[in-house]
Design a protein around this motif. Structure first.
Motif, PDB file in Angstrom:
ATOM      1  N   THR A  10       0.756  -1.162   0.072  1.00 13.63           N
ATOM      2  CA  THR A  10       0.057   0.015  -0.032  1.00 13.63           C
ATOM      3  C   THR A  10       0.735   1.220  -0.091  1.00 13.63           C
ATOM      4  N   GLU A  45      -2.347  -2.833  -5.165  1.00 14.59           N
ATOM      5  CA  GLU A  45      -2.834  -1.794  -4.052  1.00 14.59           C
ATOM      6  C   GLU A  45      -3.852  -2.309  -3.066  1.00 14.59           C
ATOM      7  N   THR A 103      -6.233  -2.053  -7.729  1.00 14.49           N
ATOM      8  CA  THR A 103      -6.737  -1.682  -6.514  1.00 14.49           C
ATOM      9  C   THR A 103      -7.606  -2.565  -5.735  1.00 14.49           C
ATOM     10  N   PHE A 133      -4.709   4.749   3.295  1.00 16.44           N
ATOM     11  CA  PHE A 133      -3.890   3.480   3.029  1.00 16.44           C
ATOM     12  C   PHE A 133      -3.732   2.769   4.433  1.00 16.44           C
TER      13      PHE A 133
END
Length: 350
Positions: free
Chosen positions: A83, A106, A144, A267
């Motif tokens: 991340t 991510e 993501t 994050f």
């Protein structure tokens, strides 16, 4: 400016106010101070998952450090995961060295990243850097809401199993660079008795800690990047020197703190990461302690007593942050020496 600079120097102990014991180039000595500014930075947060101890698994920042020190990734297939914006920075650097970046995973969901965008737009330099990385990685899949569930291989990394919690994808690779952001290096601050606020230090508007005449800068007050470190460092230095802080620095501090707060929200490690490790997964690599062996333990102190988890050479710098997230354990007390040193260094300090 009359400043004495000590290189290759590590703080070993802080036995009393106004005095530090340090190792300087293999010798012990005492450093005395009236005001102290802590700028001890941060380290990567690693979370255990099946296969994370295989050769070929490194941290994201670790891959960057290896590259800067001359390691070659040319021709290697690399998965970058975890991340934070550092994923893009390191992926671009690896690609520039000739690595084939298979993909970037991510863990933050797309919605969180979208909410982070307004905070990022107030920092044009960061936006320009991000666009530059995006151009260099235009052909690399960026996913993501994805994370590495496991790494597979016989003698070394062969595949990274990437998931969104519903479906798995196997990415063939030679290297997995994976870490989940940064955590502040707070060992010295905690040894001094500074109060904490979550994973960071509790600081006032002048970067002052709860301990008289001790200030802190940079990541110790929250992860915020180089701009945050420069501004808070300037303020801490000025106040430690009993000089006023210009208004433009105060405004910059407020702006950087707002960015750091938005960064932390965007994050933050997702809950699914807490369930990656199986009972057989090694959590403390120094002492080879699996998650299952920690099941009877209720605190970091009990884990030390029953399994030696956290008592190896890294002194819980890796497993401590992981177990704090996995089990909600508070860090155990800090004791000197802060880093392993030869006995001869301790003799010099007597």
């Amino acid at each position: 400016a009359g400043v004495e600079s000590l290189l290759e120097t590590t703080v070993v102990d802080a036995p009393e106010p106004g005095r530090l014991l340090v190792e300087e180039s293999g010798r012990g000595r005492t450093v005395r101070y009236q005001h102290l500014v802590l700028a001890t930075g941060a380290r990567e947060r690693f979370l255990p998952y099946p296969g994370w101890t295989l050769p070929g698994v490194v941290g994201v920042g670790g891959a960057q450090a290896l590259l800067k020190q001359g390691a070659r990734f040319h021709g290697l297939r690399v998965v970058v995961a975890g991340t934070g914006p550092l994923l893009l920075t390191v992926a671009a650097a690896l690609a520039g060295d000739g690595a084939r970046v298979v993909g970037i995973a991510e863990q933050a969901p797309r919605g969180r990243l979208a909410r982070f965008a307004p905070a990022l737009l107030r920092h044009p330099r960061k936006v320009a850097q991000g666009l530059g990385y995006a151009l260099r990685l235009a052909t690399v899949p960026y996913r993501t809401g994805r994370w590495v569930r496991a790494v597979e291989g016989d003698e070394r990394v062969e595949q990274a199993v990437v998931t969104d919690g519903r479906r798995d994808r196997a990415w063939d690779c030679d290297v997995v660079a994976c870490a989940y952001g940064l955590v502040p290096n707070l060992e010295l601050a905690r040894l001094l008795g500074c109060q904490m606020h979550g994973e960071a230090l509790s600081l006032d508007e002048e970067q002052r800690t709860s301990v008289p005449e001790v200030f802190a800068a940079g990541e110790l007050g929250g992860i915020g990047g180089d701009g945050h470190a420069l501004v808070t460092g300037a303020i801490a230095g000025l106040r430690a020197a009993r000089r006023p802080v210009p208004e433009d620095l105060e405004r910059a501090r407020d702006r950087e703190r707002a960015f750091a707060a938005a960064y932390a929200a965007a994050f933050a490690p997702r809950d699914e990461l807490k369930a990656l490790a199986t009972p057989e997964t090694v959590v403390c690599r120094c002492e080879d302690v699996s998650l299952g062996r920690l099941e009877p333990c209720r605190s970091a102190r009990e884990a030390k007593l029953l399994t030696r988890a956290g008592m190896g050479p890294c002194q819980a710098r890796v497993c401590g942050a992981a177990l704090g997230l996995l089990k909600g354990w508070e860090p155990d007390s800090v004791r000197p020496p802060l880093d392993p040193v030869p006995l001869s260094v301790l003799e010099d300090m007597e």
